[in-house]
Enzyme design. Structure first.
Site, PDB file in Angstrom:
ATOM      1  N   ASP A 137      39.476  46.108  31.898  1.00 39.26           N
ATOM      2  CA  ASP A 137      40.027  45.903  33.241  1.00 39.26           C
ATOM      3  C   ASP A 137      41.422  45.284  33.162  1.00 39.26           C
ATOM      4  O   ASP A 137      41.860  44.827  32.104  1.00 39.26           O
ATOM      5  CB  ASP A 137      39.121  44.976  34.053  1.00 39.26           C
ATOM      6  CG  ASP A 137      37.760  45.599  34.343  1.00 39.26           C
ATOM      7  OD1 ASP A 137      37.639  46.827  34.222  1.00 39.26           O
ATOM      8  OD2 ASP A 137      36.828  44.843  34.677  1.00 39.26           O
ATOM      9  N   ALA A 138      42.074  45.234  34.299  1.00 43.59           N
ATOM     10  CA  ALA A 138      43.393  44.602  34.384  1.00 43.59           C
ATOM     11  C   ALA A 138      43.312  43.158  33.919  1.00 43.59           C
ATOM     12  O   ALA A 138      42.416  42.409  34.319  1.00 43.59           O
ATOM     13  CB  ALA A 138      43.914  44.661  35.822  1.00 43.59           C
TER      14      ALA A 138
END
Length: 505
Positions: free
Chosen positions: A140-141
């Protein structure tokens, strides 16, 4: 037949029609030949119009074709080889691992560097699909990785470059590193060939402190306990004794000085074992119905390390080793933390594997680190194939995938680019404290499964299509490991199921 037409005339007519057909066919044949002469054989495919010798000649000619350079000369087309790239990165400032349009991602930065270094040709620079790019684990970011792996068809021998790894690293920022590459079998795919992944989550131990007595969550849980007939008579937790509950200014400084006791640590470790084995993790992701078979995931090992103090703050770390992980696996950490800090029995985690849908927030992205993907099955396959060869000089010889050979430089990278940034941001922005306060401020029903009985009450169950009063809303600012910015709260939305598979790993 018209009797006025003689046999001679009929014969002449047929002859003329035949000549016309032959002439038209000859023109079409000539047109096809001209096109072939202009275009040449298709890229990567032999010209099958001739004999075996002609096909070989066509292959040689294709291999030498390429776009003309500035001087009008054609550059030779360099061969691509199936490879695995062993990489590491600090995810701060990137919108996750996977290439996405118009945003900075790890793969996007790496692919651009490979093009500049000549490991990917200009012909393939516009689309990573052309070189079969795939990743072992999608992050994920803001999530970091000490080790991740990408499979790709790359140019391994570039004229004038003796060390292609060093050349690519020159084009990369210091927080993204290529450890090495290995030639792989042609059937290798980073995602499909990966047996399991190892992640570590880091968190300040003060997250296990009970909610502040006057917080919305504390009031809601107390009222629910009284309704269930399980209200505690223990009183206020010692940490909050004698504290001005209306003042929050000094809370973070006091929390940093708190140290976990042996009983709390033992409870935390015991609760974490509830994730071991194969379970339905539909409550720990988004967009998945309980009946979806892809929710079944297997956790092989979970280990809570002893606490360590850095810069005055005590930190815990949890190692998760699983075959694969669902999108937003940080929900597992949040459920574990909330369960322990509220005195909820660990059995509630097992309840979450059941059909009832509940709200589980995500823990901050800041604390998550992908340690490495593992390829035991592929490595065994490679070693079996290598055993049949005379020596490692054989062109069919392949090295196993092994991150441990880079352990020293990886550990140094973690200290300099991951751990230090993680602790510095917590020191500067109090990310984890802000996150737990955002949860403690909630006074609705969505988290009432946190109770002394360890049961999920009906008021905390989500029913599809039914709106809820006072729904829990997460703050998106905790979904990144970068500097804290103020953004709107939002209720979590389900993602398109067709997109989920490519977002998990």
């Amino acid at each position: 037949m018209d009797p006025s037409i003689s046999d001679t005339a009929l014969s002449s007519k047929r002859s003329l029609e035949g000549d016309s057909v032959n002439t038209a066919e000859a023109k079409r044949h000539k047109t096809r030949e001209n096109r072939r002469a202009d275009v040449g054989p298709s890229e990567g495919r032999p010209d099958r119009r001739g004999s075996r010798g002609t096909r070989n000649l066509g292959n040689e000619r294709t291999a030498g074709q390429n776009k003309e350079d500035g001087d009008g000369e054609k550059k030779p087309r360099l061969p691509k080889r199936s490879c695995a790239l062993l990489i590491g990165f600090c995810g701060t400032g990137c919108n996750g691992m996977q290439i996405q349009p118009n945003v900075r991602t790890i793969e996007g930065v790496l692919f651009s560097a490979m093009v500049k270094a000549g490991a990917v040709s200009q012909d393939n620079a516009d689309d990573p699909v052309k070189v079969g790019l795939a990743r072992a684990a999608r992050t994920d970011a803001g999530v970091h990785a000490a080790g991740n792996l990408i499979s790709i068809k790359m140019i391994t021998s570039v004229p004038g470059i003796s060390d292609i790894v060093a050349r690519i690293n020159q084009e990369l920022p210091p927080e993204i590193r290529l450890w090495s590459f290995v030639r792989t079998q042609n059937s290798f795919n980073a995602h499909l060939s990966c047996d399991s992944r190892m992640y570590t989550y880091f968190l300040p131990s003060y997250l296990l402190l009970p909610p502040k007595p006057d917080s919305g969550l504390a009031r809601a849980l107390k009222a629910n306990s009284e309704e269930l007939g399980t209200a505690s008579e223990q009183g206020v937790y010692p940490f909050w004794n004698g504290v001005d509950l209306t003042c929050t200014y000094d809370d973070h400084q006091r929390k940093k000085q708190w140290r976990i006791d042996s009983d709390t640590l033992a409870n935390f470790r015991f609760a974490s074992t509830r994730y071991l084995g194969t379970h339905n993790f539909h409550n720990f992701t988004v967009g998945r119905e309980f009946r979806d078979r892809s929710n079944q995931r297997h956790m092989k090992k979970i280990e809570v390390q002893d606490p360590v103090v850095y810069d005055g703050t005590e930190w815990l770390s949890i190692l998760f080793h699983g075959q694969s992980f669902m999108l937003h696996q940080r929900k597992m950490v949040c459920a574990l933390v909330l369960t322990c800090r509220t005195g909820t029995p660990a059995s509630v985690l097992e309840e979450m594997f059941g059909p009832r849908k509940v709200v589980v927030p995500k823990a901050p992205a800041l604390g998550l680190l992908l340690e490495q993907p593992l390829f035991e099955s592929y490595n065994r396959k490679v070693m079996e194939a290598n055993a049949k060869l005379e020596n490692d000089a054989d062109p069919n010889y392949r090295s196993i995938i092994d991150f441990e050979q880079h352990r020293e430089v990886i550990d140094q990278f973690k200290r300099e680019h991951i751990y230090s940034r993680m602790r510095a941001q917590e020191q500067k922005d109090a990310t984890f404290d802000g996150w737990i306060q955002s949860i403690d401020s909630y006074a609705g029903n969505d988290l009432l499964y946190l109770n002394p009985k360890g049961v999920i009450p009906a008021v905390a169950v989500l029913e599809k299509g039914q709106p809820r009063l006072h729904a829990f809303r997460e703050k998106k600012r905790f979904d990144t490991s970068g500097p804290i910015v103020q953004v709107e709260e939002e209720e979590e939305e389900d993602l398109d199921r067709s997109k989920l598979k490519d977002m998990e790993g």
